[in-house]
Design an enzyme around this catalytic site. Structure first.
Site, PDB file in Angstrom:
ATOM      1  N   CYS A 180      38.865  61.122  38.444  1.00  0.00           N
ATOM      2  CA  CYS A 180      38.804  62.573  38.305  1.00  0.00           C
ATOM      3  C   CYS A 180      39.770  63.230  39.298  1.00  0.00           C
ATOM      4  O   CYS A 180      40.085  62.675  40.347  1.00  0.00           O
ATOM      5  CB  CYS A 180      37.417  63.143  38.519  1.00  0.00           C
ATOM      6  SG  CYS A 180      36.192  62.592  37.327  1.00  0.00           S
ATOM      7  N   ARG A 215      45.194  58.974  38.957  1.00  0.00           N
ATOM      8  CA  ARG A 215      43.813  58.673  39.347  1.00  0.00           C
ATOM      9  C   ARG A 215      42.987  58.161  38.171  1.00  0.00           C
ATOM     10  O   ARG A 215      41.916  57.602  38.365  1.00  0.00           O
ATOM     11  CB  ARG A 215      43.153  59.927  39.931  1.00  0.00           C
ATOM     12  CG  ARG A 215      43.803  60.399  41.217  1.00  0.00           C
ATOM     13  CD  ARG A 215      43.237  61.741  41.657  1.00  0.00           C
ATOM     14  NE  ARG A 215      41.866  61.639  42.099  1.00  0.00           N
ATOM     15  CZ  ARG A 215      41.489  61.407  43.353  1.00  0.00           C
ATOM     16  NH1 ARG A 215      42.394  61.234  44.295  1.00  0.00           N
ATOM     17  NH2 ARG A 215      40.216  61.348  43.677  1.00  0.00           N
ATOM     18  N   TRP A 230      37.235  61.696  34.371  1.00  0.00           N
ATOM     19  CA  TRP A 230      36.979  60.288  34.072  1.00  0.00           C
ATOM     20  C   TRP A 230      35.496  60.200  33.763  1.00  0.00           C
ATOM     21  O   TRP A 230      34.658  60.443  34.617  1.00  0.00           O
ATOM     22  CB  TRP A 230      37.343  59.420  35.272  1.00  0.00           C
ATOM     23  CG  TRP A 230      37.308  57.952  35.030  1.00  0.00           C
ATOM     24  CD1 TRP A 230      38.269  57.175  34.459  1.00  0.00           C
ATOM     25  CD2 TRP A 230      36.233  57.051  35.389  1.00  0.00           C
ATOM     26  NE1 TRP A 230      37.872  55.857  34.435  1.00  0.00           N
ATOM     27  CE2 TRP A 230      36.625  55.744  34.994  1.00  0.00           C
ATOM     28  CE3 TRP A 230      34.989  57.218  35.986  1.00  0.00           C
ATOM     29  CZ2 TRP A 230      35.822  54.634  35.189  1.00  0.00           C
ATOM     30  CZ3 TRP A 230      34.177  56.108  36.186  1.00  0.00           C
ATOM     31  CH2 TRP A 230      34.603  54.833  35.792  1.00  0.00           C
ATOM     32  N   ASN A 288      33.998  66.656  40.803  1.00  0.00           N
ATOM     33  CA  ASN A 288      34.126  65.206  40.893  1.00  0.00           C
ATOM     34  C   ASN A 288      32.847  64.660  41.498  1.00  0.00           C
ATOM     35  O   ASN A 288      32.236  65.302  42.350  1.00  0.00           O
ATOM     36  CB  ASN A 288      35.300  64.798  41.796  1.00  0.00           C
ATOM     37  CG  ASN A 288      36.635  65.156  41.196  1.00  0.00           C
ATOM     38  OD1 ASN A 288      36.746  65.528  40.037  1.00  0.00           O
ATOM     39  ND2 ASN A 288      37.682  65.036  42.006  1.00  0.00           N
ATOM     40  N   GLY A 289      32.462  63.438  41.113  1.00  0.00           N
ATOM     41  CA  GLY A 289      31.277  62.825  41.675  1.00  0.00           C
ATOM     42  C   GLY A 289      30.134  62.806  40.675  1.00  0.00           C
ATOM     43  O   GLY A 289      30.309  63.085  39.485  1.00  0.00           O
ATOM     44  N   GLU A 310      44.104  37.669  42.657  1.00  0.00           N
ATOM     45  CA  GLU A 310      44.829  38.929  42.493  1.00  0.00           C
ATOM     46  C   GLU A 310      45.694  38.906  41.240  1.00  0.00           C
ATOM     47  O   GLU A 310      45.778  39.899  40.507  1.00  0.00           O
ATOM     48  CB  GLU A 310      45.672  39.206  43.741  1.00  0.00           C
ATOM     49  CG  GLU A 310      46.560  40.439  43.679  1.00  0.00           C
ATOM     50  CD  GLU A 310      45.800  41.743  43.535  1.00  0.00           C
ATOM     51  OE1 GLU A 310      46.457  42.765  43.269  1.00  0.00           O
ATOM     52  OE2 GLU A 310      44.557  41.759  43.652  1.00  0.00           O
ATOM     53  N   LYS A 327      45.407  41.520  38.063  1.00  0.00           N
ATOM     54  CA  LYS A 327      46.514  42.336  37.555  1.00  0.00           C
ATOM     55  C   LYS A 327      46.645  42.180  36.036  1.00  0.00           C
ATOM     56  O   LYS A 327      46.848  43.156  35.323  1.00  0.00           O
ATOM     57  CB  LYS A 327      47.836  41.938  38.237  1.00  0.00           C
ATOM     58  CG  LYS A 327      47.962  42.307  39.694  1.00  0.00           C
ATOM     59  CD  LYS A 327      48.187  43.785  39.931  1.00  0.00           C
ATOM     60  CE  LYS A 327      46.923  44.554  40.175  1.00  0.00           C
ATOM     61  NZ  LYS A 327      46.166  44.271  41.371  1.00  0.00           N
ATOM     62  N   GLU A 347      43.758  43.971  34.261  1.00  0.00           N
ATOM     63  CA  GLU A 347      43.799  45.425  34.375  1.00  0.00           C
ATOM     64  C   GLU A 347      44.738  46.068  33.362  1.00  0.00           C
ATOM     65  O   GLU A 347      44.418  47.105  32.773  1.00  0.00           O
ATOM     66  CB  GLU A 347      44.245  45.829  35.789  1.00  0.00           C
ATOM     67  CG  GLU A 347      43.182  45.653  36.847  1.00  0.00           C
ATOM     68  CD  GLU A 347      43.701  46.038  38.220  1.00  0.00           C
ATOM     69  OE1 GLU A 347      42.986  46.747  38.947  1.00  0.00           O
ATOM     70  OE2 GLU A 347      44.825  45.638  38.581  1.00  0.00           O
ATOM     71  N   HIS A 350      34.965  21.800  38.026  1.00  0.00           N
ATOM     72  CA  HIS A 350      33.542  22.130  37.993  1.00  0.00           C
ATOM     73  C   HIS A 350      33.257  23.219  36.964  1.00  0.00           C
ATOM     74  O   HIS A 350      32.537  24.178  37.236  1.00  0.00           O
ATOM     75  CB  HIS A 350      33.074  22.551  39.388  1.00  0.00           C
ATOM     76  CG  HIS A 350      33.218  21.476  40.408  1.00  0.00           C
ATOM     77  ND1 HIS A 350      32.309  20.463  40.582  1.00  0.00           N
ATOM     78  CD2 HIS A 350      34.230  21.223  41.289  1.00  0.00           C
ATOM     79  CE1 HIS A 350      32.713  19.645  41.536  1.00  0.00           C
ATOM     80  NE2 HIS A 350      33.886  20.084  41.983  1.00  0.00           N
ATOM     81  N   LYS A 410      42.242  55.198  39.571  1.00  0.00           N
ATOM     82  CA  LYS A 410      42.941  54.767  40.772  1.00  0.00           C
ATOM     83  C   LYS A 410      42.043  54.819  41.998  1.00  0.00           C
ATOM     84  O   LYS A 410      42.000  53.893  42.793  1.00  0.00           O
ATOM     85  CB  LYS A 410      44.179  55.644  40.990  1.00  0.00           C
ATOM     86  CG  LYS A 410      45.036  55.216  42.174  1.00  0.00           C
ATOM     87  CD  LYS A 410      45.632  53.844  41.964  1.00  0.00           C
ATOM     88  CE  LYS A 410      46.492  53.411  43.110  1.00  0.00           C
ATOM     89  NZ  LYS A 410      46.941  52.024  42.956  1.00  0.00           N
TER      90      LYS A 410
END
Length: 636
Positions: A2, A27, A75, A101-102, A509, A513, A516, A532, A631
Site C-alpha cells: 500500500c 511497493r 494491496w 495502510n495497515g 535466495e 527469486k 517471486e 533425504h 515491496k
C-alpha cells in the site's frame, strides 16, 4: 505494501498525487484512487482497479482541480481487489474521506457497533469502518477533525497510517500512524505539506521531512507550523530531518526493468556500502576506500574496517553472550550467511529466526544478547515487532537497514545503513548483497576488535572484499549468455537449487527469486539433504541448479551432481573460473571469478538473480511488480 500520498498547499494537487503514486508503485498494489477538494469545497473521488495509469484514465476529463488531496495504492487485505474496495473511502455523510495502510484488527466489532447506530457500508474494508468511526466521534463529541481522529484511534486495535480530509475544512489535512510508516515533507515557510508512506514521492519537492512516530497525530495547515500530538493529546516536539535522495536512482536508467538496473547497480552500490568503512591499501600504497567526508579522515588508516557502530558500542557488543538475527524473506537468507560469518570470525554463537515466528514462540532473551534486525525497508512489521519484544527483555538491538529514518532504524540502539539507494523492484537484489556486505564488515570489525581473527586472514579479507565490486562487473558480462540460457528453461514447472556451506543460503535466495517473478515453483536445499527426500522429484523435467564454487565441500557437491545425472536430471552449475570438473557433468555452466570462501555468495548470487529475471521476461511477466507481492510488508 500500500502507498499513501497527500498534499495541501498552493499547487494543483492532482499532478503531485498521481506522480507520487507512480513513485510508490514498487511497493505493490492492485487498485488506486485519489480524493480532491476543489475551490468550491466539493469533494471528488476517483478510483480504478489495476494500475495508476488506469486511475489517470478514470479521472480523464473530470474535475481534478484543488490544492488539497489524498491518494492511495491498495494491496488487498480486507475484500477483493475492486473499485468499491479501493481507497479513498468516504464517510456516510460524504464529508470525510480517508486513505489507510495497515489493518484494524477489531474492525468487525466496530462495524457492528456502527451499524447499530445507523451507519451503512459499501465496501468490505476495515478502512471504511475507520472513516465512519471518525465521523461518529465528530458527531458525538462535536469536535474538530484532529480530535475526532484521536477519539476514533483510541478504539482501534491494529496498525495504521492514515490521512484524512474534511471537505468542510479544506485547509486542514490530518495524518496519524501506528506500526505503518509515514513521513511528512515541509515546504518553505510551512507553505505546503506533503504526506507519503516513504520519502520517494516527497524528495522532488522538499528535503525537509518529519518521520511520524507510533500513536502520533499530525495536523497540516498551510502557513502554520506542523502540529503533532499523541493519542493523549500531549504535544510532541517536531524533529525535522534532511533527506538526501538521488532522484536519478528512481529512474530505470535505460534498462527495460528496475530489477535489471538494480542487478547492474550492484558494483557501485557495494562501493558505496563500503566507502568510509573499508580501508584497503592497494599495491601502490593508496587507500582505495578512503573517503575524508565520512569523518574517518585519517590517511594513516590502512587495511582496516572502521564501523562507528562497533566503536561506539564496543563493550556491549564484545560482552554479548549470543547474537540473534531476526529477518524475513531475502533478509533472512542474508542472516543465514551472517550467522556463519559471526561464528567464524567472532566465535560467538548466533541464532537466525524468522521474525514472524520469533515474536510468537515465547523466545528466551537475555540482557546479554544482541539482536540483529535486517530489513531493506526498515518497516517490515514482523521484524519491527520482534525487536520491540527483544527491547522489552533488555537486549541490545542492532539494525541493518537501507531506508534512512525508517521505523526499525529509529527503534534500534545502533546499526549500519547499507546505503545501496532506493530498491524499486519487488524482488530484492542489491539490498541482499548490501546486507551481506554489511554483515561481512560487522564480523570483520568485531572479530578484529575481539582478537578472534588471524591478522593475515583479516588483511586478506579486506583486500578481497575491496575487489568484489570489480569481480561482480565481470559476472555481469555474462548477462547475454544467461539470457540465452533462460530460454531453455521457461518450460519448467519446478526447479531445485542446491548448495553447501557458504553457498547454501545462496541456493535458497536463488529459488526465492525464481518463485517471486517467474511463478515457477522452486526449492532451495543443502546439497547433501537432497538424498533425504527431494531426489525423488528428479527427472528430465526437473532442472537442478548447483552453486558449486571451488571451496570446501566442492568434491562432495560433484558427487551430488552425479546422483542427479544418474537419474536423468538436467544440471545448471555456477562454478569458479576455469573449473574443469563440473563442465564434464553439467548441461550448462556459469563461471564467476574466484574469491575467498566467505565472500563467494556475493558473486554466486548474481547469476541466479539474472537467470530468474530472464526466465520471467521470456515468459512475458511483470518482473518489477509480480502478482500478489508487495515491496514493503507492513502488515502481519
Amino acid at each position: 505494501m500500500c502507498g499513501i500520498v497527500g498534499y495541501i498547499g498552493h499547487r494543483d494537487a492532482f499532478d503531485i498525487l498521481v506522480k507520487g503514486l507512480h513513485r510508490l508503485e514498487y511497493r505493490g498494489y492492485d487498485s488506486s484512487g485519489v480524493a480532491l477538494v476543489n475551490g468550491a469545497d466539493e469533494l471528488h473521488v476517483y478510483k480504478a482497479k489495476g494500475k495508476v495509469s488506469d486511475l489517470e484514465h478514470a479521472a480523464e476529463g473530470k474535475d481534478c482541480s484543488g490544492t488539497v488531496g489524498i491518494a492511495h495504492t491498495r494491496w488487498a487485505t480486507h475484500g477483493e481487489p475492486s473499485v468499491r474496495n479501493a481507497h479513498p473511502h468516504v464517510s456516510n455523510s460524504g464529508n470525510l474521506v480517508i486513505v489507510h495502510n495497515g489493518i484494524i484488527e477489531n474492525f468487525a466489532l466496530l462495524r457492528d457497533q456502527l451499524k447499530q447506530r445507523g451507519f451503512h457500508f459499501n465496501s468490505d474494508t476495515d478502512t471504511e469502518v475507520l472513516v465512519n468511526l471518525i465521523e461518529y466521534a465528530q458527531q458525538t463529541h462535536h469536535c474538530n477533525l484532529a480530535e475526532a481522529v484521536r477519539h476514533a484511534l483510541r478504539k482501534c486495535i491494529g496498525a495504521y497510517a492514515i490521512a484524512v480530509l474534511d471537505q468542510r475544512d479544506p485547509r486542514t489535512l490530518v495524518a496519524a500512524r501506528k506500526g505503518s510508516p509515514m513521513v511528512i515533507g515541509i515546504g518553505e515557510n510551512d507553505s505546503e505539506f506533503f504526506i507519503a508512506s516513504d520519502a520517494t514521492p516527497i524528495a522532488e519537492y522538499t528535503k525537509n521531512v518529519v518521520y511520524v512516530d507510533d500513536e502520533q497525530i499530525a495536523v497540516c495547515h498551510p502557513g502554520q507550523p506542523l502540529d503533532i500530538t499523541d493519542l493523549r493529546n500531549q504535544h510532541v516536539d517536531v524533529s525535522v530531518k534532511t533527506i538526501d535522495m538521488d532522484l536519478d536512482m528512481l529512474d530505470k536508467g535505460g534498462f527495460p526493468h528496475y530489477m535489471l538496473k538494480e542487478i547492474f547497480d550492484q558494483p557501485n552500490c557495494l562501493r558505496d556500502c563500503m566507502r568510509g568503512r573499508l580501508f584497503a591499501e592497494d599495491d601502490m600504497g593508496g587507500n582505495d576506500a578512503y573517503d575524508p567526508s565520512t569523518g574517518y579522515a585519517d590517511p594513516n588508516v590502512h587495511n582496516d574496517v572502521v564501523l562507528s557502530a562497533v566503536r561506539n558500542n564496543r563493550d556491549r557488543l564484545l560482552s554479548a553472550s549470543r547474537f540473534i538475527i531476526v529477518a524475513c524473506g531475502t533478509s533472512w537468507h542474508a542472516g543465514l550467511i551472517g550467522k556463519q560469518l559471526i561464528e567464524h570470525y567472532c566465535k560467538i554463537p548466533v541464532e537466525v529466526d524468522y521474525a514472524s515466528e520469533f515474536r510468537y514462540r515465547d523466545p528466551v532473551i537475555y540482557p546479554t544478547d544482541v539482536v540483529i534486525a535486517i530489513s531493506q525497508s526498515g518497516e517490515t512489521a514482523d521484524t519491527l515487532a520482534a525487536i520491540k519484544l527483544a527491547k522489552e527483555k533488555g537486549a541490545c538491538i542492532f539494525g541493518i537497514v537501507n531506508a534512512v529514518g525508517s521505523s526499525i532504524a529509529r527503534e534500534t540502539d545502533t546499526g549500519i545503513y547499507i546505503h545501496v539507494g532506493p530498491e524499486i523492484g519487488v524482488a530484492s537484489t542489491k539490498a541482499f548483497t548490501g546486507q551481506l556486505t554489511c554483515l561481512i564488515l560487522l564480523a570483520l570489525a568485531l572479530g578484529h576488535t575481539k582478537g578472534t581473527i588471524d591478522e593475515k586472514e583479516y588483511v586478506d579479507m579486506i583486500h578481497e572484499l575491496n575487489a568484489i565490486p570489480a569481480k561482480i562487473e565481470e559476472v555481469l558480462k555474462h548477462n547475454e549468455d544467461i539470457r540465452l540460457l533462460a530460454r531453455t528453461y521457461t518450460y519448467a514447472t519446478n526447479f531445485l537449487y542446491l548448495g553447501r556451506g557458504w553457498n547454501y543460503p545462496v541456493a535458497l535466495e536463488g529459488a526465492l527469486k525464481l518463485k517471486e517473478i517467474s511463478y515457477i515453483h522452486a526449492e532451495g536445499y543443502p546439497a547433501a539433504e537432497m538424498k533425504h527426500g527431494p531426489i525423488a522429484l528428479v527427472d528430465n523435467m526437473m532442472p537442478c541448479l548447483f552453486v558449486a564454487t571451488h571451496h570446501k565441500g566442492y568434491e562432495k557437491i560433484i558427487s551430488n551432481m552425479q546422483e542427479v545425472k544418474a537419474r536423468g536430471g538436467r544440471i545448471i552449475a555456477v562454478v569458479s573460473a576455469n573449473d574443469d570438473e563440473v563442465s564434464k557433468i553439467a548441461d550448462a555452466v556459469i563461471e564467476v571469478p574466484d574469491t575467498l570462501a566467505p565472500l563467494a555468495p556475493l558473486l554466486s548470487v548474481i547469476p541466479l538473480q539474472m537467470l530468474a529475471y530472464h526466465i520471467a521476461v521470456e515468459k512475458g511477466l511483470n518482473v518489477d511488480m509480480p502478482r500478489n507481492l508487495a515491496k514493503s510488508v507492513t502488515v502481519e
